[in-house]
Design a protein around this motif. Structure first.
Motif, mmCIF file in Angstrom:
data_model
loop_
_atom_site.group_PDB
_atom_site.id
_atom_site.type_symbol
_atom_site.label_atom_id
_atom_site.label_comp_id
_atom_site.label_asym_id
_atom_site.label_seq_id
_atom_site.Cartn_x
_atom_site.Cartn_y
_atom_site.Cartn_z
ATOM 1 N N GLN A 64 21.777 98.423 109.245
ATOM 2 C CA GLN A 64 20.777 99.476 109.040
ATOM 3 C C GLN A 64 19.470 98.999 109.655
ATOM 4 O O GLN A 64 18.971 97.938 109.301
ATOM 5 N N ILE A 65 18.925 99.805 110.560
ATOM 6 C CA ILE A 65 17.703 99.430 111.275
ATOM 7 C C ILE A 65 16.480 99.486 110.352
ATOM 8 O O ILE A 65 15.520 98.747 110.535
ATOM 9 N N GLN A 66 16.502 100.352 109.356
ATOM 10 C CA GLN A 66 15.532 100.351 108.261
ATOM 11 C C GLN A 66 16.339 100.185 106.979
ATOM 12 O O GLN A 66 17.524 100.478 106.950
ATOM 13 N N GLN A 67 15.668 99.738 105.920
ATOM 14 C CA GLN A 67 16.380 99.392 104.693
ATOM 15 C C GLN A 67 17.499 98.391 105.017
ATOM 16 O O GLN A 67 18.647 98.544 104.592
ATOM 17 N N ALA A 68 17.144 97.371 105.803
ATOM 18 C CA ALA A 68 18.114 96.360 106.221
ATOM 19 C C ALA A 68 18.805 95.758 105.006
ATOM 20 O O ALA A 68 18.190 95.552 103.968
ATOM 21 N N GLN A 69 20.079 95.499 105.168
ATOM 22 C CA GLN A 69 20.885 94.996 104.058
ATOM 23 C C GLN A 69 21.351 93.568 104.315
ATOM 24 O O GLN A 69 21.973 93.285 105.341
ATOM 25 N N GLY A 70 21.063 92.669 103.369
ATOM 26 C CA GLY A 70 21.779 91.413 103.299
ATOM 27 C C GLY A 70 23.073 91.701 102.561
ATOM 28 O O GLY A 70 23.114 92.568 101.683
ATOM 29 N N LYS A 71 24.148 91.001 102.921
ATOM 30 C CA LYS A 71 25.451 91.271 102.307
ATOM 31 C C LYS A 71 26.110 89.962 101.883
ATOM 32 O O LYS A 71 26.154 89.001 102.654
ATOM 33 N N LEU A 72 26.625 89.958 100.678
ATOM 34 C CA LEU A 72 27.479 88.881 100.191
ATOM 35 C C LEU A 72 28.873 89.474 100.093
ATOM 36 O O LEU A 72 29.116 90.379 99.291
ATOM 37 N N VAL A 73 29.792 88.997 100.938
ATOM 38 C CA VAL A 73 31.097 89.642 101.091
ATOM 39 C C VAL A 73 32.226 88.706 100.672
ATOM 40 O O VAL A 73 32.115 87.483 100.782
ATOM 41 N N ARG A 74 33.312 89.335 100.191
ATOM 42 C CA ARG A 74 34.516 88.572 99.843
ATOM 43 C C ARG A 74 35.728 89.494 99.834
ATOM 44 O O ARG A 74 35.592 90.723 99.778
ATOM 45 N N VAL A 75 36.890 88.889 99.873
ATOM 46 C CA VAL A 75 38.160 89.613 99.860
ATOM 47 C C VAL A 75 38.871 89.297 98.547
ATOM 48 O O VAL A 75 38.996 88.131 98.171
ATOM 49 N N VAL A 76 39.328 90.337 97.858
ATOM 50 C CA VAL A 76 40.067 90.125 96.609
ATOM 51 C C VAL A 76 41.564 90.354 96.767
ATOM 52 O O VAL A 76 42.344 89.971 95.910
ATOM 53 N N GLN A 77 41.963 90.978 97.863
ATOM 54 C CA GLN A 77 43.385 91.161 98.172
ATOM 55 C C GLN A 77 43.527 91.183 99.684
ATOM 56 O O GLN A 77 42.805 91.904 100.368
ATOM 57 N N GLY A 78 44.420 90.349 100.205
ATOM 58 C CA GLY A 78 44.668 90.324 101.635
ATOM 59 C C GLY A 78 43.823 89.301 102.371
ATOM 60 O O GLY A 78 43.265 88.374 101.780
ATOM 61 N N THR A 79 43.719 89.524 103.707
ATOM 62 C CA THR A 79 43.028 88.586 104.589
ATOM 63 C C THR A 79 42.288 89.365 105.669
ATOM 64 O O THR A 79 42.844 90.315 106.242
ATOM 65 N N VAL A 80 41.050 88.970 105.940
ATOM 66 C CA VAL A 80 40.279 89.572 107.024
ATOM 67 C C VAL A 80 39.635 88.478 107.869
ATOM 68 O O VAL A 80 39.453 87.343 107.414
ATOM 69 N N PHE A 81 39.283 88.842 109.096
ATOM 70 C CA PHE A 81 38.424 88.023 109.943
ATOM 71 C C PHE A 81 37.061 88.698 109.892
ATOM 72 O O PHE A 81 36.903 89.827 110.348
ATOM 73 N N ASP A 82 36.083 88.004 109.318
ATOM 74 C CA ASP A 82 34.756 88.566 109.076
ATOM 75 C C ASP A 82 33.777 88.028 110.115
ATOM 76 O O ASP A 82 33.798 86.830 110.425
ATOM 77 N N VAL A 83 32.918 88.909 110.639
ATOM 78 C CA VAL A 83 32.016 88.550 111.735
ATOM 79 C C VAL A 83 30.589 88.977 111.430
ATOM 80 O O VAL A 83 30.355 90.074 110.919
ATOM 81 N N ALA A 84 29.650 88.101 111.777
ATOM 82 C CA ALA A 84 28.220 88.406 111.708
ATOM 83 C C ALA A 84 27.615 88.136 113.078
ATOM 84 O O ALA A 84 27.890 87.099 113.692
ATOM 85 N N VAL A 85 26.787 89.084 113.558
ATOM 86 C CA VAL A 85 26.128 88.959 114.862
ATOM 87 C C VAL A 85 24.619 88.983 114.639
ATOM 88 O O VAL A 85 24.095 89.909 114.014
ATOM 89 N N ASP A 86 23.929 87.989 115.168
ATOM 90 C CA ASP A 86 22.475 87.911 115.038
ATOM 91 C C ASP A 86 21.848 88.920 115.994
ATOM 92 O O ASP A 86 21.980 88.796 117.214
ATOM 93 N N ILE A 87 21.171 89.927 115.430
ATOM 94 C CA ILE A 87 20.522 90.943 116.272
ATOM 95 C C ILE A 87 19.004 90.943 116.052
ATOM 96 O O ILE A 87 18.341 91.956 116.217
ATOM 97 N N ARG A 88 18.468 89.763 115.757
ATOM 98 C CA ARG A 88 17.019 89.571 115.631
ATOM 99 C C ARG A 88 16.499 89.053 116.969
ATOM 100 O O ARG A 88 16.762 87.903 117.327
ATOM 101 N N ARG A 89 15.803 89.903 117.721
ATOM 102 C CA ARG A 89 15.352 89.556 119.075
ATOM 103 C C ARG A 89 14.634 88.209 119.154
ATOM 104 O O ARG A 89 14.747 87.514 120.148
ATOM 105 N N ASN A 90 13.834 87.890 118.143
ATOM 106 C CA ASN A 90 13.030 86.665 118.181
ATOM 107 C C ASN A 90 13.753 85.448 117.622
ATOM 108 O O ASN A 90 13.143 84.396 117.442
ATOM 109 N N SER A 91 15.014 85.555 117.349
ATOM 110 C CA SER A 91 15.785 84.453 116.776
ATOM 111 C C SER A 91 16.339 83.552 117.885
ATOM 112 O O SER A 91 16.768 84.043 118.935
ATOM 113 N N PRO A 92 16.384 82.245 117.651
ATOM 114 C CA PRO A 92 16.996 81.353 118.650
ATOM 115 C C PRO A 92 18.501 81.576 118.809
ATOM 116 O O PRO A 92 19.089 81.146 119.801
ATOM 117 N N THR A 93 19.122 82.273 117.850
ATOM 118 C CA THR A 93 20.560 82.552 117.946
ATOM 119 C C THR A 93 20.831 84.034 118.241
ATOM 120 O O THR A 93 21.940 84.527 118.008
#
Length: 181
Positions: A64-93
């Motif tokens: 969300q570009i406004q009301q940005a959300q931090g997320k604490l995520v987990r799986v309770v059934q099954g398996t996923v491949f979870d991905v986070a992408v840094d989209i902060r222009r001023n970040s070194p990453t």
């Protein structure tokens, strides 16, 4: 609780201490005091979400570009491949991604702070995915980056074309997306 920084140090894997015996298991899935100590700041989760998806479903990369959300995520059934992408222009990453397998077996959680796009791919027959958010869902501010943007080159563990929502099929390339400063 063990905290493991990933290649992008703002994204953390949380490994709970699991107590198990012949009856089953118990673990503390969230403790505000310990969590805030781990991320070195106060946080206020305002919404819990629960989704169920079939094998091959890819959700994301959402933010969300406004009301940005931090997320604490987990799986309770099954398996996923979870991905986070840094989209902060001023970040070194900026423009870098990290991925982690989350499953009912490993009981790992991932903290994805505000300023990141998030997505996951279901690797099991189905998966139930839980996440806490630091702000409310605001569809008018929701954005999507293309899961297959060649600039990001995310190494999704795909064995076939993913199953996408209409919104996810319309995701923008990082170069064309609204981003955080």
């Amino acid at each position: 609780m063990k905290v493991i920084p990933l290649a992008i140090p703002d994204v953390l894997v949380i490994e709970p201490q699991v107590f198990g015996d012949s009856r089953g298991f118990f673990f503390e899935s969230y403790n505000q005091q310990k969590f805030e100590q781990a991320i070195a700041r106060k946080v206020n989760f305002v919404q819990d979400n629960h989704s169920r998806s079939a094998r091959g479903v890819l959700r994301g990369l959402h933010y969300q570009i406004q009301q940005a959300q931090g997320k604490l995520v987990r799986v309770v059934q099954g398996t996923v491949f979870d991905v986070a992408v840094d989209i902060r222009r001023n970040s070194p990453t900026f423009g870098q991604w990290v991925g982690q397998v989350l499953s009912e077996e490993n009981k790992l959680q991932m903290w994805i702070p505000e300023g990141f796009a998030h997505g996951f791919l279901v690797l099991s027959d189905s998966a139930e995915f839980l996440y806490k958010t630091t702000d409310f869902w605001a569809p008018e501010h929701e954005r999507c980056i293309a899961w297959n943007d060649p600039e990001l080159a995310i190494d999704w563990p795909l064995d076939a074309e993913p199953i996408l929502s209409g919104k996810d099929r319309e995701g923008r390339r990082l170069a064309d997306a609204e981003l955080f400063d």
